[in-house]
Design a protein around this motif. Structure first.
Motif, PDB file in Angstrom:
ATOM      1  N   GLY A 291       8.874   0.437 -10.545  1.00 45.13           N
ATOM      2  CA  GLY A 291       8.537  -0.954 -10.849  1.00 45.13           C
ATOM      3  C   GLY A 291       9.569  -1.938 -10.324  1.00 45.13           C
ATOM      4  N   ALA A 292      10.793  -1.549 -10.437  1.00 45.42           N
ATOM      5  CA  ALA A 292      11.855  -2.431  -9.974  1.00 45.42           C
ATOM      6  C   ALA A 292      11.857  -2.566  -8.455  1.00 45.42           C
ATOM      7  N   SER A 293      11.321  -1.522  -7.803  1.00 43.99           N
ATOM      8  CA  SER A 293      11.324  -1.557  -6.322  1.00 43.99           C
ATOM      9  C   SER A 293      10.135  -2.324  -5.745  1.00 43.99           C
ATOM     10  N   LEU A 294       9.101  -2.646  -6.559  1.00 43.52           N
ATOM     11  CA  LEU A 294       7.908  -3.359  -6.054  1.00 43.52           C
ATOM     12  C   LEU A 294       8.184  -4.868  -5.973  1.00 43.52           C
ATOM     13  N   THR A 295       8.759  -5.282  -4.903  1.00 43.17           N
ATOM     14  CA  THR A 295       9.032  -6.710  -4.669  1.00 43.17           C
ATOM     15  C   THR A 295       7.814  -7.371  -4.030  1.00 43.17           C
ATOM     16  N   PRO A 296       7.701  -8.712  -4.078  1.00 41.27           N
ATOM     17  CA  PRO A 296       6.565  -9.398  -3.435  1.00 41.27           C
ATOM     18  C   PRO A 296       6.450  -9.083  -1.957  1.00 41.27           C
ATOM     19  N   GLY A 297       7.480  -8.988  -1.289  1.00 43.72           N
ATOM     20  CA  GLY A 297       7.432  -8.685   0.135  1.00 43.72           C
ATOM     21  C   GLY A 297       6.881  -7.295   0.382  1.00 43.72           C
ATOM     22  N   LEU A 298       7.318  -6.316  -0.460  1.00 39.63           N
ATOM     23  CA  LEU A 298       6.834  -4.949  -0.311  1.00 39.63           C
ATOM     24  C   LEU A 298       5.342  -4.876  -0.581  1.00 39.63           C
ATOM     25  N   LEU A 299       4.866  -5.604  -1.600  1.00 37.30           N
ATOM     26  CA  LEU A 299       3.445  -5.643  -1.909  1.00 37.30           C
ATOM     27  C   LEU A 299       2.650  -6.279  -0.759  1.00 37.30           C
ATOM     28  N   LYS A 300       3.198  -7.341  -0.183  1.00 35.09           N
ATOM     29  CA  LYS A 300       2.550  -8.006   0.949  1.00 35.09           C
ATOM     30  C   LYS A 300       2.412  -7.044   2.119  1.00 35.09           C
ATOM     31  N   LEU A 301       3.448  -6.272   2.366  1.00 33.43           N
ATOM     32  CA  LEU A 301       3.422  -5.302   3.448  1.00 33.43           C
ATOM     33  C   LEU A 301       2.379  -4.223   3.181  1.00 33.43           C
ATOM     34  N   GLU A 302       2.293  -3.786   1.909  1.00 31.64           N
ATOM     35  CA  GLU A 302       1.315  -2.762   1.547  1.00 31.64           C
ATOM     36  C   GLU A 302      -0.098  -3.281   1.749  1.00 31.64           C
ATOM     37  N   GLN A 303      -0.324  -4.571   1.396  1.00 32.65           N
ATOM     38  CA  GLN A 303      -1.649  -5.168   1.557  1.00 32.65           C
ATOM     39  C   GLN A 303      -2.037  -5.246   3.029  1.00 32.65           C
ATOM     40  N   LYS A 344     -12.340   4.682  -2.650  1.00 33.37           N
ATOM     41  CA  LYS A 344     -11.329   3.756  -3.178  1.00 33.37           C
ATOM     42  C   LYS A 344     -10.110   3.838  -2.288  1.00 33.37           C
ATOM     43  N   ILE A 345      -9.621   2.687  -1.993  1.00 34.23           N
ATOM     44  CA  ILE A 345      -8.403   2.616  -1.198  1.00 34.23           C
ATOM     45  C   ILE A 345      -7.255   2.366  -2.159  1.00 34.23           C
ATOM     46  N   SER A 346      -6.287   3.254  -2.154  1.00 37.71           N
ATOM     47  CA  SER A 346      -5.189   3.186  -3.135  1.00 37.71           C
ATOM     48  C   SER A 346      -4.212   2.115  -2.714  1.00 37.71           C
ATOM     49  N   SER A 347      -4.637   0.869  -2.785  1.00 42.45           N
ATOM     50  CA  SER A 347      -3.745  -0.241  -2.467  1.00 42.45           C
ATOM     51  C   SER A 347      -4.324  -1.471  -3.119  1.00 42.45           C
ATOM     52  N   THR A 348      -3.572  -2.469  -3.194  1.00 40.23           N
ATOM     53  CA  THR A 348      -4.004  -3.749  -3.764  1.00 40.23           C
ATOM     54  C   THR A 348      -4.019  -4.779  -2.675  1.00 40.23           C
ATOM     55  N   GLY A 349      -4.917  -5.764  -2.789  1.00 38.57           N
ATOM     56  CA  GLY A 349      -4.965  -6.848  -1.780  1.00 38.57           C
ATOM     57  C   GLY A 349      -5.595  -8.096  -2.372  1.00 38.57           C
ATOM     58  N   LYS A 350      -5.613  -9.115  -1.588  1.00 37.61           N
ATOM     59  CA  LYS A 350      -6.171 -10.413  -2.024  1.00 37.61           C
ATOM     60  C   LYS A 350      -7.358 -10.714  -1.186  1.00 37.61           C
TER      61      LYS A 350
END
Length: 350
Positions: A291-303, A344-350
């Motif tokens: 949880g501590a490693s999930l930064t906004p930038g990392l999430l953006k990259l994952e998306q 299902k794609i194991s990722s989150t996006g907008k």
């Protein structure tokens, strides 16, 4: 006169020649003649010598003492203080007498197997067991063995004070008295348990009386306590107590075994609980780190990476439908209209 002498010698010579001719030329000596007609003085002397020799032969004025024995010289009924050592000793018949006493090892066995005094062998005497009343008045039979020897240096004084049957006046009554005094201090049930202590007290008591008595008549070698015979009802009671004790010990062993088994199971359960706790703590720590490693930038990259996968998929399947979940809280859904499968794609996006 000269003629007569010549005639005598000539006659004598002729007789010798004649006698020699009859015996083949040899002269046979004549046997000597004994004169048994002794005078009364010589006859009395020989009778006196013969009488003295006969008296000596019948009186036996000497005694041979062997090893393990001592001699006691009595003169007119009075014992000499010093005992005679082994060897040959002379005495005056009718006035003196030598008594031989045994100084070797003697044994008295007090046993329940005999009812009267008996002799089992050289130096071994059997006597009935010593009957004793315990502390409560119950009869108990004690079997012991007493080993002793006469004090050789004071043998004369011992016989003078106690007589030749001195054991019956010194050893036997002392042994019985000491055994009664010692055993009478205990209850019958405790005698087998206190056997060693009782044996030591009996030996020390008998030794003290015998060796420190008047003129120390004997030297005590040892006293062994062989057997303690209890009344039948006491035996039955002891047996019941022993059985109950064994049952209690068995129950205690069962309880101890159950405790050990419960402890083993508790230890195993505690180990499992500790293992689960450790795993949970590790998982929580891992989740915290993730949880501590999930930064906004990392999430953006994952998306962006997931969106790229969708684009690649649309190139092959143009009829597929993609549902975008707002905020990226749930995975994007790709519906394949051709196969009808939902993926299902194991990722989150907008």
């Amino acid at each position: 006169m000269a003629t007569d002498m010549n005639d005598y010698f000539n006659k004598k010579k002729n007789e010798e020649k004649k006698s020699a001719g009859n015996n083949g030329g040899f002269n046979t000596p004549k046997p000597p003649k004994f004169d048994f007609n002794m005078n009364p003085q010589k006859t009395g002397f020989f009778w006196l010598i013969g009488g003295i020799l006969l008296i000596l032969l019948l009186a036996k004025p000497f005694v041979i003492i062997t090893e393990g024995e001592r001699g006691i010289l009595s003169t007119n009924g009075k014992y000499e203080d010093q005992a005679l050592m082994p060897g040959l000793h002379f005495m005056i018949p009718l006035i003196q007498r030598i008594y031989i006493v045994d100084t070797k090892m003697h044994i008295i066995n007090y046993t329940a197997k005999v009812d009267t005094v008996a002799t089992a062998g050289d130096g071994i005497i059997l006597k009935p067991a010593i009957t004793v009343l315990d502390k409560r008045g119950l009869p108990v039979a004690i079997d012991i063995t007493v080993q002793y020897r006469m004090n050789a240096q004071l043998a004369s004084q011992t016989v003078s004070n106690w007589g030749f049957n001195w054991e019956d006046k010194v050893i036997d009554p002392v042994a019985r008295d000491v055994v009664r005094n010692v055993v009478g201090q205990y209850e019958a049930e405790s005698l087998p348990i206190m056997r060693n202590a009782i044996a030591q007290k009996i030996e020390s008591g008998i030794r003290s009386v015998v060796e420190h008595g008047k003129n120390s008549p004997a030297a005590l070698e040892s006293v062994q306590l062989r057997e303690i015979t209890l009344p039948q009802k006491v035996k039955d009671q002891i047996e019941r107590v022993q059985v109950a004790k064994q049952e209690v010990e068995k129950a205690q062993q069962d309880v101890e075994r159950a405790k050990q088994e419960a402890f083993k199971k508790a230890t195993e359960a505690q180990g499992i609980a500790n293992s689960i706790t450790i795993q949970a703590e590790a998982q929580a720590k891992a989740n915290h780190l993730i949880g501590a490693s999930l930064t906004p930038g990392l999430l953006k990259l994952e998306q962006i990476q997931v969106q790229g996968k969708f684009n690649e998929a649309l190139k092959e399947n143009k009829d597929a439908k993609i549902f975008l979940t707002p905020g990226g809280s749930t995975p994007n859904i790709w519906l394949d209209t051709k196969s009808g499968d939902n993926q299902k794609i194991s990722s989150t996006g907008k």
